[in-house]
Design an enzyme around this catalytic site. Sequence first.
Site, PDB file in Angstrom:
ATOM      1  N   HIS A 153      -9.541   1.333   4.816  1.00  0.00           N
ATOM      2  CA  HIS A 153      -8.269   1.521   5.526  1.00  0.00           C
ATOM      3  C   HIS A 153      -8.509   2.464   6.710  1.00  0.00           C
ATOM      4  O   HIS A 153      -9.302   3.404   6.606  1.00  0.00           O
ATOM      5  CB  HIS A 153      -7.204   2.084   4.579  1.00  0.00           C
ATOM      6  CG  HIS A 153      -5.829   2.016   5.176  1.00  0.00           C
ATOM      7  ND1 HIS A 153      -5.398   2.932   6.105  1.00  0.00           N
ATOM      8  CD2 HIS A 153      -4.822   1.121   5.014  1.00  0.00           C
ATOM      9  CE1 HIS A 153      -4.164   2.595   6.492  1.00  0.00           C
ATOM     10  NE2 HIS A 153      -3.790   1.505   5.843  1.00  0.00           N
ATOM     11  N   ASN A 178       0.882  -1.169   0.000  1.00  0.00           N
ATOM     12  CA  ASN A 178       0.000   0.000   0.000  1.00  0.00           C
ATOM     13  C   ASN A 178       0.917   1.217   0.000  1.00  0.00           C
ATOM     14  O   ASN A 178       1.493   1.562   1.026  1.00  0.00           O
ATOM     15  CB  ASN A 178      -0.897  -0.021   1.244  1.00  0.00           C
ATOM     16  CG  ASN A 178      -1.714   1.254   1.385  1.00  0.00           C
ATOM     17  OD1 ASN A 178      -1.743   2.092   0.475  1.00  0.00           O
ATOM     18  ND2 ASN A 178      -2.380   1.414   2.521  1.00  0.00           N
ATOM     19  N   GLY A 192       2.496   2.320  10.785  1.00  0.00           N
ATOM     20  CA  GLY A 192       3.462   3.410  10.630  1.00  0.00           C
ATOM     21  C   GLY A 192       4.166   3.785  11.924  1.00  0.00           C
ATOM     22  O   GLY A 192       4.823   4.818  11.999  1.00  0.00           O
ATOM     23  N   LYS A 246       0.160   4.192  -0.206  1.00  0.00           N
ATOM     24  CA  LYS A 246      -0.464   5.383   0.395  1.00  0.00           C
ATOM     25  C   LYS A 246      -0.214   6.582  -0.536  1.00  0.00           C
ATOM     26  O   LYS A 246      -0.138   6.405  -1.744  1.00  0.00           O
ATOM     27  CB  LYS A 246       0.023   5.590   1.829  1.00  0.00           C
ATOM     28  CG  LYS A 246      -0.137   4.299   2.661  1.00  0.00           C
ATOM     29  CD  LYS A 246       0.023   4.486   4.127  1.00  0.00           C
ATOM     30  CE  LYS A 246      -0.188   3.155   4.838  1.00  0.00           C
ATOM     31  NZ  LYS A 246      -0.140   3.266   6.290  1.00  0.00           N
ATOM     32  N   SER A 251       3.372  -2.092  10.317  1.00  0.00           N
ATOM     33  CA  SER A 251       4.821  -2.175  10.561  1.00  0.00           C
ATOM     34  C   SER A 251       5.402  -3.548  10.236  1.00  0.00           C
ATOM     35  O   SER A 251       6.357  -3.989  10.873  1.00  0.00           O
ATOM     36  CB  SER A 251       5.158  -1.773  12.001  1.00  0.00           C
ATOM     37  OG  SER A 251       4.772  -0.425  12.225  1.00  0.00           O
ATOM     38  N   GLU A 258      -6.895   4.832   7.789  1.00  0.00           N
ATOM     39  CA  GLU A 258      -6.650   6.246   7.489  1.00  0.00           C
ATOM     40  C   GLU A 258      -7.872   6.870   6.820  1.00  0.00           C
ATOM     41  O   GLU A 258      -8.131   8.065   6.976  1.00  0.00           O
ATOM     42  CB  GLU A 258      -5.385   6.381   6.624  1.00  0.00           C
ATOM     43  CG  GLU A 258      -4.134   6.124   7.466  1.00  0.00           C
ATOM     44  CD  GLU A 258      -2.954   5.541   6.725  1.00  0.00           C
ATOM     45  OE1 GLU A 258      -2.929   5.598   5.489  1.00  0.00           O
ATOM     46  OE2 GLU A 258      -2.051   5.008   7.403  1.00  0.00           O
TER      47      GLU A 258
HETATM   48  P1  13P Z   1       3.035   0.387   7.601  1.00  0.00           P
HETATM   49  O1  13P Z   1       3.532  -0.922   7.025  1.00  0.00           O
HETATM   50  O2  13P Z   1       3.768   1.579   7.099  1.00  0.00           O
HETATM   51  O3  13P Z   1       2.923   0.317   9.102  1.00  0.00           O
HETATM   52  O4  13P Z   1       1.533   0.569   7.058  1.00  0.00           O
HETATM   53  C1  13P Z   1       0.653  -0.485   7.166  1.00  0.00           C
HETATM   54  C2  13P Z   1      -0.571  -0.155   6.404  1.00  0.00           C
HETATM   55  O5  13P Z   1      -1.335   0.719   6.794  1.00  0.00           O
HETATM   56  C3  13P Z   1      -0.811  -0.877   5.156  1.00  0.00           C
HETATM   57  O6  13P Z   1      -2.077  -0.614   4.661  1.00  0.00           O
END
Ligand code: 13P
Length: 248
Positions: A95, A8, A172, A10, A210, A97
């Site tokens: 997601h 992802n 994250g 983002k 993570s 977010e």
């Molecule tokens: P990270 O791997 O950066 O923690 O993000 C995970 C995530 O939100 C994948 O959709």
Amino acid sequence: MKPLIAGNWKMNGSLAANEALVKAMLDGLGGQTPAADMALCVPALYLAQLQSLLTGSPIAWGAQDVSSHEQGAYTGEVSASMLKDFACRYVIVGHSERRQYHGETDLQVADKAKVALAHGITPIVCVGETLAEREAGQTEAVVKRQLAAIIHAVAHCTSEIVVAYEPVWAIGTGKTASPEQAQQVHAVLRAQIAAATQHPERVHILYGGSMNAANAASLLAQPDIDGGLIGGASLKAADFLQIVASAH
Ligand code: 13P
């Protein structure tokens, strides 16, 4: 079932950076069949670029969101049929977010999953608890509520979704769920899927939060962890390929 490792990206990337990253991944694979199914979920603007770079390769591509509407006066939205125009195999829905910053509700997320399936796109449905919810002992109740909304909406198509368990506190932050913590929640999700479909084993349940080259193998060794949804580490070809290689 082969594991699925999905990146992802983002809101990261540029035409130049994407090309370098994708080429480094393809070079790293060296024409070999990867140990896991692979996908990259990228900003919608770059789907055409990914389609051109990845067609004929073992890496699929997808989007990070989709409108729950078919078409019309929804400024800024991207429809499932538009994603289909660019041969998307996957779309991430719900997601954390998007739930957090765009106020998406369980019901809206469920509608998005339904629309994606209707267009032949596999929704990667994200569920996960916040730190406050975990500390209040609500983890199971939260993820079950989020998944129940999806199952209710997609009904007999439940075996066609991908689920991603992403504890919000692990995204994250560098704080990964331990393999045992993740497995415990994955088992709950698997049981919920088993109650809704005759083929619970067909549903990939990914872990996200993570996940990186160092911790992937121990997470992916858990019986109900069928792959990963990778944020930060999907922006580095070597790390992403290392995660793929540790999935078998
Ligand atoms: P990270 O791997 O950066 O923690 O993000 C995970 C995530 O939100 C994948 O959709």
